[in-house]
Design a protein around this motif. Structure first.
Motif, PDB file in Angstrom:
ATOM      1  N   TYR A 193      11.552  -3.026   5.715  1.00  0.00           N
ATOM      2  CA  TYR A 193      11.927  -4.347   5.750  1.00  0.00           C
ATOM      3  C   TYR A 193      12.837  -5.060   6.989  1.00  0.00           C
ATOM      4  N   TRP A 194      13.739  -4.169   7.131  1.00  0.00           N
ATOM      5  CA  TRP A 194      14.540  -4.600   8.157  1.00  0.00           C
ATOM      6  C   TRP A 194      14.065  -4.252   9.773  1.00  0.00           C
ATOM      7  N   LEU A 195      13.633  -2.918   9.858  1.00  0.00           N
ATOM      8  CA  LEU A 195      13.319  -2.680  11.171  1.00  0.00           C
ATOM      9  C   LEU A 195      11.763  -2.673  11.469  1.00  0.00           C
ATOM     10  N   ARG A 196      11.032  -3.082  10.624  1.00  0.00           N
ATOM     11  CA  ARG A 196       9.724  -3.060  11.145  1.00  0.00           C
ATOM     12  C   ARG A 196       9.355  -4.063  12.169  1.00  0.00           C
ATOM     13  N   PRO A 197       8.335  -3.774  13.131  1.00  0.00           N
ATOM     14  CA  PRO A 197       8.287  -4.896  14.210  1.00  0.00           C
ATOM     15  C   PRO A 197       7.632  -6.295  13.880  1.00  0.00           C
ATOM     16  N   GLY A 198       7.707  -6.874  14.917  1.00  0.00           N
ATOM     17  CA  GLY A 198       7.162  -8.536  14.532  1.00  0.00           C
ATOM     18  C   GLY A 198       5.822  -8.628  14.087  1.00  0.00           C
ATOM     19  N   SER A 199       5.180  -9.840  14.241  1.00  0.00           N
ATOM     20  CA  SER A 199       3.917 -10.001  13.641  1.00  0.00           C
ATOM     21  C   SER A 199       2.946  -9.496  14.498  1.00  0.00           C
ATOM     22  N   LYS A 200       1.837  -8.925  13.910  1.00  0.00           N
ATOM     23  CA  LYS A 200       0.682  -8.541  14.501  1.00  0.00           C
ATOM     24  C   LYS A 200      -0.467  -9.219  14.228  1.00  0.00           C
ATOM     25  N   GLU A 201      -1.481  -8.878  14.893  1.00  0.00           N
ATOM     26  CA  GLU A 201      -2.865  -9.416  14.423  1.00  0.00           C
ATOM     27  C   GLU A 201      -3.216  -8.811  12.930  1.00  0.00           C
ATOM     28  N   GLY A 251      -0.023   3.435  -8.119  1.00  0.00           N
ATOM     29  CA  GLY A 251      -0.254   3.544  -9.734  1.00  0.00           C
ATOM     30  C   GLY A 251       0.693   4.747  -9.862  1.00  0.00           C
ATOM     31  N   PHE A 252       0.818   5.714  -9.190  1.00  0.00           N
ATOM     32  CA  PHE A 252       1.961   6.853  -9.280  1.00  0.00           C
ATOM     33  C   PHE A 252       3.322   6.484  -9.398  1.00  0.00           C
ATOM     34  N   THR A 253       3.813   5.700  -8.359  1.00  0.00           N
ATOM     35  CA  THR A 253       5.150   5.251  -8.288  1.00  0.00           C
ATOM     36  C   THR A 253       5.555   4.323  -9.469  1.00  0.00           C
ATOM     37  N   SER A 254       4.306   3.400  -9.574  1.00  0.00           N
ATOM     38  CA  SER A 254       4.869   2.361 -10.565  1.00  0.00           C
ATOM     39  C   SER A 254       4.833   3.178 -11.807  1.00  0.00           C
ATOM     40  N   PHE A 255       4.011   3.994 -12.334  1.00  0.00           N
ATOM     41  CA  PHE A 255       4.088   4.788 -13.513  1.00  0.00           C
ATOM     42  C   PHE A 255       5.430   5.407 -13.609  1.00  0.00           C
ATOM     43  N   SER A 256       5.949   6.121 -12.588  1.00  0.00           N
ATOM     44  CA  SER A 256       7.141   7.016 -12.761  1.00  0.00           C
ATOM     45  C   SER A 256       8.475   5.791 -12.734  1.00  0.00           C
ATOM     46  N   VAL A 257       8.469   4.950 -12.021  1.00  0.00           N
ATOM     47  CA  VAL A 257       9.733   4.609 -11.983  1.00  0.00           C
ATOM     48  C   VAL A 257       9.613   2.754 -11.568  1.00  0.00           C
ATOM     49  N   HIS A 258       8.570   2.456 -12.136  1.00  0.00           N
ATOM     50  CA  HIS A 258       8.020   0.764 -11.694  1.00  0.00           C
ATOM     51  C   HIS A 258       8.439   0.498 -10.178  1.00  0.00           C
ATOM     52  N   ALA A 259       8.051   1.413  -9.325  1.00  0.00           N
ATOM     53  CA  ALA A 259       8.219   1.163  -7.823  1.00  0.00           C
ATOM     54  C   ALA A 259       7.063   1.048  -7.017  1.00  0.00           C
ATOM     55  N   GLY A 260       6.256   0.456  -7.744  1.00  0.00           N
ATOM     56  CA  GLY A 260       4.629   0.238  -7.157  1.00  0.00           C
ATOM     57  C   GLY A 260       4.810  -0.754  -5.670  1.00  0.00           C
ATOM     58  N   GLY A 261       5.816  -1.747  -5.620  1.00  0.00           N
ATOM     59  CA  GLY A 261       5.622  -2.518  -4.779  1.00  0.00           C
ATOM     60  C   GLY A 261       5.685  -2.256  -3.269  1.00  0.00           C
ATOM     61  N   PRO A 262       6.284  -1.106  -2.876  1.00  0.00           N
ATOM     62  CA  PRO A 262       6.550  -0.692  -1.505  1.00  0.00           C
ATOM     63  C   PRO A 262       5.216  -0.316  -1.221  1.00  0.00           C
ATOM     64  N   PRO A 263       4.660   0.637  -1.793  1.00  0.00           N
ATOM     65  CA  PRO A 263       3.180   1.268  -1.163  1.00  0.00           C
ATOM     66  C   PRO A 263       2.029   0.099  -1.110  1.00  0.00           C
ATOM     67  N   LEU A 264       1.902  -0.871  -2.190  1.00  0.00           N
ATOM     68  CA  LEU A 264       1.335  -1.643  -2.313  1.00  0.00           C
ATOM     69  C   LEU A 264       1.320  -2.784  -0.877  1.00  0.00           C
ATOM     70  N   ASN A 265       2.592  -2.994  -1.028  1.00  0.00           N
ATOM     71  CA  ASN A 265       2.844  -4.129   0.403  1.00  0.00           C
ATOM     72  C   ASN A 265       2.496  -3.317   1.795  1.00  0.00           C
ATOM     73  N   ILE A 266       2.909  -1.887   1.930  1.00  0.00           N
ATOM     74  CA  ILE A 266       2.168  -1.281   2.980  1.00  0.00           C
ATOM     75  C   ILE A 266       0.952  -1.588   3.407  1.00  0.00           C
ATOM     76  N   TYR A 267       0.008  -1.697   2.130  1.00  0.00           N
ATOM     77  CA  TYR A 267      -1.365  -2.004   2.559  1.00  0.00           C
ATOM     78  C   TYR A 267      -1.790  -3.418   2.754  1.00  0.00           C
ATOM     79  N   LEU A 268      -0.961  -4.502   1.848  1.00  0.00           N
ATOM     80  CA  LEU A 268      -1.380  -5.794   1.792  1.00  0.00           C
ATOM     81  C   LEU A 268      -0.916  -6.701   2.954  1.00  0.00           C
ATOM     82  N   LEU A 269       0.508  -6.247   3.057  1.00  0.00           N
ATOM     83  CA  LEU A 269       1.146  -7.203   4.216  1.00  0.00           C
ATOM     84  C   LEU A 269       0.633  -7.386   5.546  1.00  0.00           C
ATOM     85  N   PRO A 270       0.107  -6.124   6.266  1.00  0.00           N
ATOM     86  CA  PRO A 270      -0.621  -6.225   7.318  1.00  0.00           C
ATOM     87  C   PRO A 270      -2.131  -7.054   7.255  1.00  0.00           C
TER      88      PRO A 270
END
Length: 248
Positions: A115-123, A140-159
């Motif tokens: 979040y802090w270091l990723r480059p600026g806006s892209k297409e 699904g896996f990280t969410s099941f284990s520790v409710h931490a599904g946000g990061p991997p989902l955002n890796i796909y959705l934010l771009p």
């Protein structure tokens, strides 16, 4: 029911922050609760206490953002997440508290650094079934284990650069589906004992408050400042958990 004041000192702000995030900022900090609560109790117990609360938050979020959500993405993400949940359930017994602390801490620290270091806006990228399936499974896996599904989902959705309301609606529907699917394996694994459920019931009073407060803040408070403060807290708790994992 848990009676330790230190637990509630960590759990109450965690639940409010998660509710605010779910209600108005896409739920990206839903993973904050388990790291904070894991400073006082085991990550597995923290996850069990949080799940019913997250399910209640999801109902409020679905009502607040009803009619929003990008169904072509969800048709790929939700089935893939189900596979990830099944993998998480089958491997749950093999993960110790130290393993879970490492997983939670590493995800928290890496997500914060990204979040802090990723480059600026892209297409904007276009949706992809292979990428959506892969990151949906990891979500699904990280969410099941520790409710931490946000990061991997955002890796796909934010771009994809979805419109803000569409992005929030998509994440709310996604995690509502995931959290309600998790109820069955959590029950089968004995996670919902009397102590955990009674503690959840007490803390659940804060769930609609946090979500509705987030919905109110959605149009009134700077998203940038909210995330700046929360990510500092997330990095600090993640670092502490990594320290505990390596020294325990």
């Amino acid at each position: 029911m848990i009676t330790d004041p230190l637990f509630y000192a960590a759990a109450i702000p965690a639940i409010l922050i998660v509710g605010i995030s779910k209600g108005g900022f896409g739920g990206g900090l839903g993973m904050l609760a388990v790291p904070l609560m894991s400073l006082v109790i085991s990550p597995a117990q923290a996850a069990a206490i949080m799940l019913p609360i997250l399910c209640l938050m999801d109902l409020v979020g679905l009502w607040s953002f009803r009619g929003k959500g990008f169904s072509p993405l969800l048709k790929t993400l939700i089935p893939a997440a189900l596979i990830g949940i099944i993998i998480g359930a089958l491997t749950f017994r093999y993960l110790s508290d130290q393993h879970l602390k490492f997983i939670v801490g590493a995800i928290a620290v890496l997500f914060t650094l990204n979040y802090w270091l990723r480059p600026g806006s892209k297409e904007p990228k276009q949706p992809s079934i292979p990428r959506g399936g892969f990151w949906g499974l990891i979500t699904g896996f990280t969410s099941f284990s520790v409710h931490a599904g946000g990061p991997p989902l955002n890796i796909y959705l934010l771009p994809l650069r979805l419109e803000k309301g569409l992005y929030i609606g998509t994440t709310i529907i996604m995690f509502a589906a995931i959290n309600y699917m998790k109820l069955i394996p959590y029950s089968m694994l004995g996670q919902f004992d009397t102590a955990n459920l009674s503690t959840s019931a007490v803390l659940a009073l804060l769930a609609p408050v946090g979500v509705r407060l987030g919905y109110w803040m959605h149009h009134r408070i700077s998203e940038a400042w909210f995330y700046r403060i929360c990510f500092v807290l997330l990095f600090a708790t993640g670092s502490k958990l990594l320290f505990d994992a390596f020294t325990g």
